[in-house]
Design a protein around this motif. Structure first.
Motif, short mmCIF file in Angstrom:
data_model
loop_
_atom_site.label_atom_id
_atom_site.label_comp_id
_atom_site.label_asym_id
_atom_site.label_seq_id
_atom_site.Cartn_x
_atom_site.Cartn_y
_atom_site.Cartn_z
N VAL A 8 1.07 -1.15 -0.05
CA VAL A 8 0.09 0.16 0.05
C VAL A 8 0.95 1.27 -0.11
CG1 VAL A 8 -1.76 1.30 1.36
CG2 VAL A 8 -1.97 -1.12 1.02
N VAL A 9 1.80 1.18 0.66
CA VAL A 9 3.01 2.36 0.88
C VAL A 9 3.29 2.73 -0.59
CG1 VAL A 9 5.03 3.51 1.79
CG2 VAL A 9 3.19 2.16 3.34
N LEU A 10 4.07 1.57 -1.12
CA LEU A 10 4.61 1.58 -2.31
C LEU A 10 3.64 2.02 -3.34
CD1 LEU A 10 6.81 -1.70 -2.65
CD2 LEU A 10 7.58 0.74 -2.54
N VAL A 11 2.34 1.53 -3.36
CA VAL A 11 1.46 2.20 -4.25
C VAL A 11 1.24 3.73 -4.11
CG1 VAL A 11 -0.90 1.94 -5.05
CG2 VAL A 11 0.22 -0.10 -4.78
N ALA A 12 0.90 4.00 -2.85
CA ALA A 12 0.84 5.41 -2.49
C ALA A 12 1.91 6.35 -2.96
CB ALA A 12 0.55 5.46 -1.10
N ALA A 13 2.98 5.81 -2.83
CA ALA A 13 4.44 6.49 -3.24
C ALA A 13 4.52 6.75 -4.79
CB ALA A 13 5.68 5.91 -2.79
N VAL A 14 4.11 5.58 -5.62
CA VAL A 14 3.97 5.76 -6.93
C VAL A 14 3.22 6.78 -7.37
CG1 VAL A 14 3.56 4.37 -9.01
CG2 VAL A 14 5.12 3.48 -7.51
N VAL A 15 1.95 6.82 -6.71
CA VAL A 15 0.87 7.69 -7.15
C VAL A 15 1.17 9.11 -6.83
CG1 VAL A 15 -1.42 8.62 -6.29
CG2 VAL A 15 -1.09 6.07 -7.06
N VAL A 16 1.87 9.46 -5.86
CA VAL A 16 2.40 10.69 -5.54
C VAL A 16 3.52 11.00 -6.32
CG1 VAL A 16 3.75 12.06 -3.74
CG2 VAL A 16 2.01 10.68 -3.01
N MET A 17 4.33 10.17 -6.87
CA MET A 17 5.42 10.61 -7.75
C MET A 17 4.78 10.69 -9.17
SD MET A 17 8.46 7.69 -6.57
CE MET A 17 8.71 7.37 -8.24
N LEU A 18 3.89 9.92 -9.57
CA LEU A 18 3.17 10.47 -10.88
C LEU A 18 2.51 11.68 -11.05
CD1 LEU A 18 1.79 6.86 -11.74
CD2 LEU A 18 3.94 7.95 -12.86
N ALA A 19 1.95 11.79 -9.85
CA ALA A 19 1.14 13.17 -9.72
C ALA A 19 2.00 14.30 -9.78
CB ALA A 19 0.17 13.20 -8.32
N MET A 20 3.42 14.34 -9.11
CA MET A 20 4.24 15.25 -8.87
C MET A 20 4.69 15.64 -10.54
SD MET A 20 6.27 14.62 -5.54
CE MET A 20 7.47 15.87 -5.80
N ALA A 21 4.97 14.28 -10.99
CA ALA A 21 5.60 14.40 -12.50
C ALA A 21 4.56 15.16 -13.44
CB ALA A 21 5.89 13.14 -12.90
N GLY A 22 3.22 14.83 -13.32
CA GLY A 22 2.28 15.53 -14.10
C GLY A 22 2.26 17.00 -13.81
N CYS A 23 2.47 17.37 -12.36
CA CYS A 23 2.37 18.70 -12.04
C CYS A 23 3.72 19.47 -12.66
CB CYS A 23 2.50 18.77 -10.61
SG CYS A 23 0.85 18.60 -9.79
N LEU A 24 4.78 18.84 -12.56
CA LEU A 24 6.12 19.44 -13.24
C LEU A 24 6.07 19.45 -14.72
CD1 LEU A 24 8.62 17.50 -11.06
CD2 LEU A 24 7.92 19.78 -10.82
N GLY A 25 5.21 18.31 -15.15
CA GLY A 25 4.90 18.67 -16.90
C GLY A 25 4.43 19.83 -17.00
N LYS A 26 3.21 19.97 -16.17
CA LYS A 26 2.38 21.31 -16.56
C LYS A 26 2.96 22.66 -16.40
CE LYS A 26 -2.56 19.56 -15.45
NZ LYS A 26 -3.30 19.74 -14.51
N ASP A 27 4.05 22.61 -15.34
CA ASP A 27 4.83 23.54 -15.19
C ASP A 27 5.66 23.88 -16.49
OD1 ASP A 27 3.71 24.18 -12.72
OD2 ASP A 27 5.17 23.34 -11.76
N LYS A 28 6.04 22.63 -16.99
CA LYS A 28 7.09 23.20 -17.96
C LYS A 28 6.31 23.81 -19.46
CE LYS A 28 10.00 20.64 -21.15
NZ LYS A 28 10.54 19.26 -21.60
N ALA A 29 4.89 23.42 -19.47
CA ALA A 29 4.27 23.79 -20.47
C ALA A 29 3.96 25.50 -20.30
CB ALA A 29 3.09 23.13 -20.82
N LEU A 30 4.04 25.72 -18.89
CA LEU A 30 3.75 27.03 -18.57
C LEU A 30 4.90 28.15 -18.14
CD1 LEU A 30 0.62 26.23 -16.11
CD2 LEU A 30 0.64 27.17 -18.48
N GLN A 31 6.06 27.74 -18.94
CA GLN A 31 7.41 28.21 -18.70
C GLN A 31 7.11 29.80 -19.17
OE1 GLN A 31 10.11 27.54 -17.18
NE2 GLN A 31 8.96 25.82 -16.46
N PRO A 32 8.13 30.82 -18.55
CA PRO A 32 8.15 32.25 -19.17
C PRO A 32 8.39 32.09 -20.74
CG PRO A 32 9.36 31.97 -17.16
CD PRO A 32 8.94 30.51 -17.62
#
Length: 172
Positions: A8-32
């Protein structure tokens, strides 16, 4: 039971990492980006450089000057809400008749190709010719010629890539 908790902890960690990667990808598209004012200045410089290749007695009648047109359907795959700038001018030959606007296309196309700009449109159909180049940073320059039974209309213009009007998605 311990293995289940670890799973359960591993699955939760993977979900958090994927969510963070998704947010970072969005931030990349929103670069100055450049601002629309900077993009407009760049267009002016590109066109000045192009017009300098033509004979000095040629008249450039600037027809269109827009600084912030919405990029409604960005072709670069980036986010909506950005704008682009565009310039367009008609080339008028000297009254002396010593030079013809039909020479604009060969002069500017050769100049732009020597600069290493990528040709993205070179179409001849009927009485029209469309020629467009793109710079490595997304700026485009174009020539449009129209043969009106021996009288030629020639337009030269430029457009910027999609940019944030104030350089960032949030103008603050």
């Amino acid at each position: 039971m311990a293995n289940r908790r670890v799973g359960v902890v591993l699955v939760a960690a993977v979900v958090v990492m994927l969510a963070m990667a998704g947010c970072l990808g969005k931030d990349k598209a929103l670069q100055p980006t450049e601002t629309s004012a900077q993009a407009s200045e760049r267009l002016e410089g590109l066109l000045r450089e192009a017009f300098a290749q033509l004979p000095s007695d040629v008249t450039v009648d600037r027809r269109l000057r827009v600084n912030a047109v919405p990029c409604d359907a960005p072709s670069d795959g980036g986010p909506e809400g950005r704008v682009f700038a565009e310039r367009n001018a008609e080339i008028i030959p000297p009254a002396s008749g010593a030079w013809s606007v039909t020479e604009v296309l060969p002069i500017l196309s050769e100049f732009w190709e020597q600069k290493g700009y990528k040709v993205i449109t070179d179409e001849r159909f009927g009485n029209q010719h469309r020629y467009t180049v793109q710079l490595a940073d997304g700026y485009r320059l174009f020539i449009r010629t129209y043969d009106r039974d021996g009288s030629y209309d020639v337009a030269v213009g430029a457009s910027s890539p999609c940019v944030w009007e104030f350089g960032t998605p949030d103008p603050q």
